[in-house]
Design a protein around this motif. Structure first.
Motif, short mmCIF file in Angstrom:
data_model
loop_
_atom_site.label_atom_id
_atom_site.label_comp_id
_atom_site.label_asym_id
_atom_site.label_seq_id
_atom_site.Cartn_x
_atom_site.Cartn_y
_atom_site.Cartn_z
N MET A 1 0.96 -1.24 0.07
CA MET A 1 -0.07 -0.07 0.06
C MET A 1 0.88 1.33 0.11
SD MET A 1 -3.11 1.08 1.92
CE MET A 1 -3.57 2.59 2.23
N VAL A 2 0.64 2.15 -0.72
CA VAL A 2 1.23 3.55 -1.04
C VAL A 2 0.56 4.46 -0.01
CG1 VAL A 2 1.89 4.94 -2.64
CG2 VAL A 2 2.23 2.69 -3.22
N THR A 3 1.42 5.36 0.45
CA THR A 3 0.98 6.34 1.38
C THR A 3 1.61 7.74 0.72
OG1 THR A 3 1.36 5.04 3.34
CG2 THR A 3 1.16 7.54 3.48
N TRP A 4 0.48 8.59 0.09
CA TRP A 4 0.91 9.81 -0.22
C TRP A 4 0.83 10.80 0.69
CZ3 TRP A 4 2.48 11.19 -5.15
CH2 TRP A 4 1.97 10.21 -6.07
N LEU A 5 1.97 11.73 0.74
CA LEU A 5 2.22 12.88 1.83
C LEU A 5 2.34 14.15 0.91
CD1 LEU A 5 4.94 11.12 3.91
CD2 LEU A 5 2.55 11.20 4.34
N GLU A 6 2.05 15.22 1.79
CA GLU A 6 2.13 16.35 1.17
C GLU A 6 3.05 17.25 1.79
OE1 GLU A 6 -0.74 20.05 -0.33
OE2 GLU A 6 -1.31 18.99 1.22
N MET A 7 4.09 17.87 1.56
CA MET A 7 4.89 18.54 2.35
C MET A 7 5.54 19.80 1.62
SD MET A 7 8.71 16.39 2.13
CE MET A 7 8.12 14.85 2.78
N PRO A 8 6.01 21.00 2.15
CA PRO A 8 6.50 21.84 1.34
C PRO A 8 7.94 21.80 0.86
CG PRO A 8 7.01 22.13 3.78
CD PRO A 8 6.19 21.01 3.48
N LEU A 9 8.49 22.61 -0.12
CA LEU A 9 9.75 22.40 -0.69
C LEU A 9 10.76 23.02 0.13
CD1 LEU A 9 8.94 23.49 -4.50
CD2 LEU A 9 9.05 20.99 -3.51
N ARG A 10 12.09 22.59 0.09
CA ARG A 10 13.17 23.25 0.83
C ARG A 10 13.15 24.53 0.31
NH1 ARG A 10 17.98 19.23 1.21
NH2 ARG A 10 16.33 18.26 2.14
N SER A 11 13.55 25.58 1.25
CA SER A 11 13.76 26.82 0.77
C SER A 11 15.26 27.34 1.14
CB SER A 11 12.69 27.80 1.49
OG SER A 11 13.06 27.71 3.09
N SER A 12 15.80 27.81 0.26
CA SER A 12 17.17 28.53 0.46
C SER A 12 17.28 29.97 -0.09
CB SER A 12 18.13 27.69 -0.43
OG SER A 12 17.67 27.73 -1.78
N GLY A 13 16.98 30.66 1.02
CA GLY A 13 17.20 32.19 0.60
C GLY A 13 15.33 32.66 0.42
N ALA A 14 15.45 33.37 -0.47
CA ALA A 14 14.04 34.13 -1.03
C ALA A 14 13.14 33.05 -1.73
CB ALA A 14 14.21 35.37 -1.44
N GLN A 15 14.02 32.31 -2.56
CA GLN A 15 13.07 31.32 -3.34
C GLN A 15 13.28 29.99 -3.01
OE1 GLN A 15 13.73 32.89 -6.85
NE2 GLN A 15 12.76 31.53 -8.27
N PRO A 16 12.08 29.13 -2.93
CA PRO A 16 12.21 27.74 -2.92
C PRO A 16 12.77 26.88 -3.88
CG PRO A 16 10.30 28.25 -3.48
CD PRO A 16 10.82 29.46 -3.39
N SER A 17 13.57 25.98 -3.45
CA SER A 17 14.37 24.82 -4.19
C SER A 17 13.55 23.98 -4.94
CB SER A 17 15.59 24.46 -3.83
OG SER A 17 15.13 23.32 -2.69
N LEU A 18 13.86 23.28 -5.81
CA LEU A 18 12.91 22.03 -6.39
C LEU A 18 13.13 21.04 -5.57
CD1 LEU A 18 12.84 23.00 -10.18
CD2 LEU A 18 11.13 23.47 -8.25
N ARG A 19 13.24 21.05 -4.42
CA ARG A 19 13.47 19.49 -3.44
C ARG A 19 12.72 19.56 -2.41
NH1 ARG A 19 19.44 19.32 -1.93
NH2 ARG A 19 18.78 17.41 -0.98
N ALA A 20 12.05 18.54 -2.05
CA ALA A 20 11.38 18.11 -1.00
C ALA A 20 11.86 18.59 0.42
CB ALA A 20 10.82 16.68 -0.74
N LYS A 21 11.48 18.99 1.27
CA LYS A 21 11.72 19.85 2.70
C LYS A 21 12.62 18.72 3.40
CE LYS A 21 10.73 22.74 6.58
NZ LYS A 21 9.73 23.56 7.27
N TYR A 22 12.17 17.41 3.41
CA TYR A 22 12.77 16.43 4.25
C TYR A 22 13.34 15.35 3.36
CZ TYR A 22 10.03 18.86 7.64
OH TYR A 22 9.52 19.94 8.42
N ASP A 23 14.14 14.64 3.68
CA ASP A 23 14.77 13.62 3.13
C ASP A 23 13.59 12.30 2.93
OD1 ASP A 23 16.48 11.76 1.77
OD2 ASP A 23 17.30 11.04 3.65
N VAL A 24 13.51 11.97 1.76
CA VAL A 24 12.22 10.86 1.60
C VAL A 24 12.81 9.77 1.44
CG1 VAL A 24 10.62 12.76 1.01
CG2 VAL A 24 11.87 11.68 -0.84
N GLY A 25 14.12 9.43 0.89
CA GLY A 25 14.61 7.91 0.62
C GLY A 25 13.84 7.47 -0.57
#
Length: 144
Positions: free
Chosen positions: A1-25
């Motif tokens: 079974m797959v679990t879908w999660l929603e999380m913010p993006l990692r922010s570096s400075g004023a602009q968010p980067s294109l990476r999830a905020k936490y390490d998702v493995g």
């Protein structure tokens, strides 16, 4: 079974980067402008991520309101997340059914319920890693 999660993006400075905020493995990640949608087949990893206050579990109704980016559907992304969870050394032998399923997926042929039943039946024939399922029993002289 797959679990879908929603999380913010990692922010570096004023602009968010294109990476999830936490390490998702081992996960499938879909990115929007401000949010990462993460599909995890490992319930333990999903529960660890849910400990963060800005991570939320998505329901099937939530997914209906969100359009996945790209040509894949949510179901196809879930199959990819499940496949990520089944790969790796020490997980057991690879069966003939999984091999054929992998090839047909690469050819963009979708798996129906009959195909899934056939895959499970053919998985009784190991084609790779058959030695992983054999138990090593020590001999009296100490050799395996």
């Amino acid at each position: 079974m797959v679990t879908w999660l929603e999380m913010p993006l990692r922010s570096s400075g004023a602009q968010p980067s294109l990476r999830a905020k936490y390490d998702v493995g081992n996960a499938v990640v879909m990115l929007s402008e401000t949010t990462a949608y993460v599909a995890l087949a490992d319930p333990k990893a999903a529960n660890e991520l849910l400990q963060h206050p800005d991570v939320q579990r998505l329901t099937a109704n939530n997914l209906k309101t969100i359009q996945p980016g790209g040509p894949l559907s949510w179901e196809a992304l879930e199959r990819q997340a499940e496949a990520l969870n089944h790969r790796g050394v020490g997980r057991g032998p690879v069966g003939l059914g999984d091999l054929i399923s992998s090839l047909t997926r690469k050819a963009r042929i979708h798996e129906c319920s009959g195909c899934a039943r056939r895959r499970r039946g053919l998985n009784r024939i190991p084609v790779w890693g058959w030695w992983r399922s054999q138990k090593l029993t020590p001999q009296p002289d100490g050799s395996p």
